[in-house]
Every structure is written in C-alpha cells, then in structure tokens.
Design a protein around this motif. Structure first.
Motif, PDB file in Angstrom:
ATOM      1  N   ASP A  91      24.519  44.110  27.882  1.00 53.42           N
ATOM      2  CA  ASP A  91      23.918  45.777  28.144  1.00 53.42           C
ATOM      3  C   ASP A  91      23.754  45.926  29.612  1.00 53.42           C
ATOM      4  O   ASP A  91      23.937  47.044  30.134  1.00 53.42           O
ATOM      5  N   GLU A  92      22.989  45.155  30.249  1.00 62.00           N
ATOM      6  CA  GLU A  92      22.525  45.508  31.668  1.00 62.00           C
ATOM      7  C   GLU A  92      23.855  45.370  32.659  1.00 62.00           C
ATOM      8  O   GLU A  92      23.952  46.065  33.502  1.00 62.00           O
ATOM      9  N   VAL A  93      24.985  44.471  32.183  1.00 64.51           N
ATOM     10  CA  VAL A  93      26.104  44.460  33.263  1.00 64.51           C
ATOM     11  C   VAL A  93      27.015  45.894  32.998  1.00 64.51           C
ATOM     12  O   VAL A  93      27.236  46.197  33.999  1.00 64.51           O
ATOM     13  N   GLU A  94      26.795  46.112  32.004  1.00 65.27           N
ATOM     14  CA  GLU A  94      27.845  47.412  31.436  1.00 65.27           C
ATOM     15  C   GLU A  94      27.003  48.664  32.018  1.00 65.27           C
ATOM     16  O   GLU A  94      27.547  49.751  32.373  1.00 65.27           O
ATOM     17  N   ALA A  95      25.551  48.530  32.093  1.00 61.21           N
ATOM     18  CA  ALA A  95      24.976  49.612  32.958  1.00 61.21           C
ATOM     19  C   ALA A  95      25.132  49.966  34.286  1.00 61.21           C
ATOM     20  O   ALA A  95      24.745  50.779  34.775  1.00 61.21           O
ATOM     21  N   LEU A  96      25.792  48.692  34.917  1.00 61.05           N
ATOM     22  CA  LEU A  96      26.181  48.953  36.425  1.00 61.05           C
ATOM     23  C   LEU A  96      27.414  49.912  36.404  1.00 61.05           C
ATOM     24  O   LEU A  96      27.335  50.649  37.564  1.00 61.05           O
ATOM     25  N   GLY A  97      28.068  50.016  35.319  1.00 61.22           N
ATOM     26  CA  GLY A  97      29.230  51.338  35.428  1.00 61.22           C
ATOM     27  C   GLY A  97      30.562  50.541  35.621  1.00 61.22           C
ATOM     28  O   GLY A  97      30.655  49.606  36.594  1.00 61.22           O
ATOM     29  N   GLY A  98      31.525  51.018  34.676  1.00 59.85           N
ATOM     30  CA  GLY A  98      32.739  50.396  34.977  1.00 59.85           C
ATOM     31  C   GLY A  98      33.113  48.992  34.127  1.00 59.85           C
ATOM     32  O   GLY A  98      34.149  48.849  34.458  1.00 59.85           O
ATOM     33  N   TYR A  99      32.119  48.486  33.533  1.00 58.32           N
ATOM     34  CA  TYR A  99      32.295  47.423  33.042  1.00 58.32           C
ATOM     35  C   TYR A  99      32.491  47.361  31.613  1.00 58.32           C
ATOM     36  O   TYR A  99      31.983  48.234  30.980  1.00 58.32           O
ATOM     37  N   ASP A 100      33.384  46.356  30.719  1.00 59.60           N
ATOM     38  CA  ASP A 100      33.516  46.502  29.527  1.00 59.60           C
ATOM     39  C   ASP A 100      33.138  45.112  29.312  1.00 59.60           C
ATOM     40  O   ASP A 100      34.071  44.038  29.691  1.00 59.60           O
ATOM     41  N   SER A 101      31.953  44.592  28.589  1.00 60.60           N
ATOM     42  CA  SER A 101      31.846  43.211  28.277  1.00 60.60           C
ATOM     43  C   SER A 101      32.282  42.694  26.821  1.00 60.60           C
ATOM     44  O   SER A 101      31.613  41.555  26.455  1.00 60.60           O
ATOM     45  N   SER A 102      32.820  43.646  26.270  1.00 60.04           N
ATOM     46  CA  SER A 102      33.036  43.271  24.763  1.00 60.04           C
ATOM     47  C   SER A 102      34.105  41.972  24.599  1.00 60.04           C
ATOM     48  O   SER A 102      33.776  41.298  23.464  1.00 60.04           O
ATOM     49  N   LEU A 103      34.673  41.390  25.487  1.00 59.23           N
ATOM     50  CA  LEU A 103      35.560  40.340  25.473  1.00 59.23           C
ATOM     51  C   LEU A 103      34.806  39.112  26.183  1.00 59.23           C
ATOM     52  O   LEU A 103      35.648  38.105  26.226  1.00 59.23           O
ATOM     53  N   GLU A 157      26.285  31.033  27.796  1.00 55.58           N
ATOM     54  CA  GLU A 157      25.701  31.285  26.254  1.00 55.58           C
ATOM     55  C   GLU A 157      24.989  32.677  26.925  1.00 55.58           C
ATOM     56  O   GLU A 157      25.027  33.615  26.221  1.00 55.58           O
ATOM     57  N   VAL A 158      24.308  32.692  28.170  1.00 58.72           N
ATOM     58  CA  VAL A 158      23.511  33.785  28.759  1.00 58.72           C
ATOM     59  C   VAL A 158      24.458  35.068  28.903  1.00 58.72           C
ATOM     60  O   VAL A 158      24.309  36.181  28.460  1.00 58.72           O
ATOM     61  N   ALA A 159      25.628  34.768  29.542  1.00 62.86           N
ATOM     62  CA  ALA A 159      26.574  35.840  29.721  1.00 62.86           C
ATOM     63  C   ALA A 159      26.985  36.456  28.626  1.00 62.86           C
ATOM     64  O   ALA A 159      27.353  37.812  28.481  1.00 62.86           O
ATOM     65  N   THR A 160      26.974  35.809  27.353  1.00 59.78           N
ATOM     66  CA  THR A 160      27.413  36.443  26.180  1.00 59.78           C
ATOM     67  C   THR A 160      26.381  37.098  25.302  1.00 59.78           C
ATOM     68  O   THR A 160      26.281  37.856  24.226  1.00 59.78           O
ATOM     69  N   SER A 161      25.221  37.001  25.914  1.00 58.41           N
ATOM     70  CA  SER A 161      23.952  37.597  25.073  1.00 58.41           C
ATOM     71  C   SER A 161      24.008  39.157  25.183  1.00 58.41           C
ATOM     72  O   SER A 161      24.373  39.654  26.163  1.00 58.41           O
ATOM     73  N   ARG A 162      23.497  39.800  24.419  1.00 55.22           N
ATOM     74  CA  ARG A 162      23.461  41.085  24.166  1.00 55.22           C
ATOM     75  C   ARG A 162      22.564  41.561  25.350  1.00 55.22           C
ATOM     76  O   ARG A 162      22.939  42.867  26.070  1.00 55.22           O
ATOM     77  N   SER A 163      21.543  41.234  25.669  1.00 54.29           N
ATOM     78  CA  SER A 163      20.701  41.726  26.694  1.00 54.29           C
ATOM     79  C   SER A 163      21.559  41.752  28.004  1.00 54.29           C
ATOM     80  O   SER A 163      21.249  42.566  28.860  1.00 54.29           O
TER      81      SER A 163
END
Length: 380
Positions: A358-370, A349-355
């Motif tokens: 957003d932080e994971v993608e800010a690391l660079g090179g990540y796409d969390s859309s799926l 549940e937490v991994a799919t949360s917007r917050s």
C-alpha cells in the motif's frame, strides 16, 4: 600537572561529573587547586592529569578516579574487501555486509553520504585498495551478517528496507543505487545479493530475462517481480513546453537531462528516439547524465532541464508533470545461493505484505499486485 597528548589515550568524564555537581569550571578549579584553563584542557582530553591532580578532582566531585577517567576500549575489527569507489582518504566511512564468503565494505559518499551512519571505518591495507583490510566496527558484527544488499534504481527499495527493519529488527537492507545493467553486473561480480532490473529487449520485447541470461550466464538464478510501474518523461509542473512525446525532445527549444548508458530509462529513450527517425545528438542535454530517477526529477524541478526520462513516482515526489511512455515490469534477480538466506527471505516476505504494498503504491505509478511472482528460474 600532566602531559599534553595529540590523541587522547584516556576518556575524560570530568565535565559530566562537574555539571552534575552544579559547579562551574572556575569553581572546580579553585577547589582542586588548579587553573580554569587546566580544568578546561582536562575536560577536553587535551591533558591527561597526573595521579595527584586526578585524586584532587575525584575528592571535590565525590567520586572515584575511575569514574572520571577511563581507558577507551580498542574497537572491534573485521577484515573487509573494498567495493565501489576508492576512498579519497583513510580512514574511510563504510557500510558493511557479508555477501557469500566475503565481507564487503562500500564507502559512503554522494549527497546522502554525510547523513548516513557508517558501519565502520576502513583503514586500508598496505596500499592495495582491493585487498581485504581491517575495518573498525561501529556496529555489532551480527548486523553485518544479517544485511541484504540490493542494487537497483527503484526508489521503493528504501521503503521496503524501512518495512523490513520495522518488522524484523535483526535484519536490514542496504540499497545500492545503480542502473539496471550496472546492478546486474554488480550481482555477477558477487558484490550484492540481488539486482533490480527494468530492461526490455528491443527485438523480442521480452523484459529482463534476456539480460539476466547474458550477464549471469552459468549462474542459477530466480527472477522475481517486485512491481510494475510507469516509465516516461518527467516534465516541468504544468508542462509549459507542451511535451507530449519523445519526438518533442528533438525541438530546439527543449533541453533534457539523461540517465546513464545501461539504465532502463536510457535504453527506452534511445529506442524511442530511434523510432522517430531522429538522432540523439540533436537532443539538447542528451549527454548530461544523472544517476537516479530522483536526480532527474530534481534537475527538472530546479529548471536545469525541461524534461528527462524517469518514473512517475519521481515526478510526483517533486510535484512535476509526467508523460507516460511504457508500462514496465521491475524484477529482482536473485542467485540461488542467496535466495534462501534469512535476510533475503525476510525481504521478500515484507515486500509482499499489504502494508508495504500500500505504501509503495501511494508513491504513484506503481502496481504491486504481482509482487513475489516468480517469472523464471534459470539453471546453471
């Protein structure tokens, strides 16, 4: 006056009471009819005072003897089975978690070991290192029951763990840093609740699932996407060697650091070297193996190598250059018996949360859309 003890059976609170009363050691010693050295030894727990001395100290400090000296509680214990590297000495500092019917103790070591708070002290058992043995608990036992253990190489697991505890303080994540194949094998041995993988079949191009079928044959599992990321070559800031592809790693003026066999990075690098028609033994530093994306980036940043396989986020963390080679899917592999447990459900549940995304993608090179997408459910 008392007796000297090798290991104090009494906890002394004299120092705290003395300081609260505004007295120096010399002043307390004078009023209680003791030497300053005696007061120092009592405060340090080197001496257990006799009744008369204890009464004198209590009278000077205006409190009861029970306020100055207490018998420490016996630590709560739990039996746990050791996994991971054997400790070099006992008691060993360990992290604890229940996985299925077993409570597992994993020794704390490596660079982060000394700065990581232990859950308990593993005492060992009759010289049989893998047998369940007593652990003195340093945490409440309910924490052991509410811990999700995930093996994998994805640095974002640390962030996801922080978001998990922030949203659900009763749950936590233990991240075991391992390459993809090692993580799947730890899962097959029942040492973790989930394993992360970014392996691609060189023949079919299928990601992760063929390896899950092989390593967890006969197990009912779900393969769930955590992210997509960029895999490639981490290079020095400004890329001074002009490295543009794996073929450049075969040049005599280029030295690399590598990842271990079975990691997704190593699998991709070996496939790309083979595709050039070159041989891995011609790559300088090929045998120098490191155990994580961040360790590779650190080695390049320190000038120990010109390049190494890894993800874009690791390169960005050290301000390094990056040569992309492949877009990959990073999946979590979760056996059915763990999927519905509260810690794993909270983690997903937490991994799919917007917050968190957003932080994971800010690391660079990540796409969390799926993130959270079920790739396949495999039957036993």
């Amino acid at each position: 006056m008392g007796r000297r003890v090798a290991e104090s059976t009494v906890e002394s609170h004299v120092r705290g009471r003395r300081i609260a009363s505004g007295l120096s050691q010399a002043e307390l010693a004078s009023r209680a009819g003791l030497t300053r050295q005696a007061v120092s030894a009592i405060e340090a727990g080197h001496y257990v005072p006799n009744t008369l001395v204890a009464l004198r100290l209590a009278a000077v400090l205006g409190c009861a003897v029970e306020d100055l000296f207490t018998v420490p509680d016996r630590p709560n214990q739990i039996d746990a089975e050791l996994v991971g590297d054997l400790p070099s000495a006992l008691p060993a500092r360990v992290q604890l978690a229940r996985v299925g019917q077993r409570v597992l103790a994993r020794p704390l070591g490596g660079m982060s070991g000394p700065s990581t708070t232990a859950d308990g002290l593993y005492q060992g058992h009759g010289g049989v290192p893998r047998k369940a043995a007593p652990v003195d608990l340093l945490i409440d036992q309910h924490v052991v029951e509410n811990t999700a253990v995930v093996a994998g190489c994805d640095p974002s697991l640390a962030l996801i763990g922080a978001h998990l505890t922030r949203r659900y303080p009763s749950f936590r994540l233990h991240w075991v840093q391992q390459g993809s194949l090692a993580a799947l094998r730890a899962l097959s041995r029942g040492e973790v609740h989930a394993a992360g993988s970014h392996l691609r079949d060189p023949v079919t191009g299928e990601e992760n699932v063929p390896f899950v079928r092989r390593e967890l044959a006969g197990r009912s599992t779900s393969v769930i996407t955590l992210s997509r990321w960029q895999q490639g070559l981490i290079v020095a800031r400004g890329n001074p060697k002009g490295i543009a592809s794996v073929a450049d790693l075969l040049r005599p003026d280029v030295r690399i650091v590598n990842r271990e066999v079975g990691s997704g990075c190593r699998t991709l690098l070996d496939a790309r070297i083979g595709a050039t028609g070159g041989r891995s033994e011609l790559v300088q530093g090929y045998q120098h193996e490191l155990r994580s994306h961040m360790a590779v980036a650190d080695a390049v940043a320190m000038g120990l190598a010109d390049a190494g396989p890894g993800i874009e986020a690791a390169a960005r963390a050290f301000g390094l250059g990056f040569v992309p080679l492949q877009d990959e899917r990073y999946d979590l592999v979760i056996p059915t018996e763990h999927l519905e447990t509260p810690p794993i459900q909270a983690l997903l549940e937490v991994a799919t949360s917007r917050s968190c995304r957003d932080e994971v993608e800010a690391l660079g090179g990540y796409d969390s859309s799926l993130v959270g997408t079920i790739v396949v459910e495999l039957s036993a």
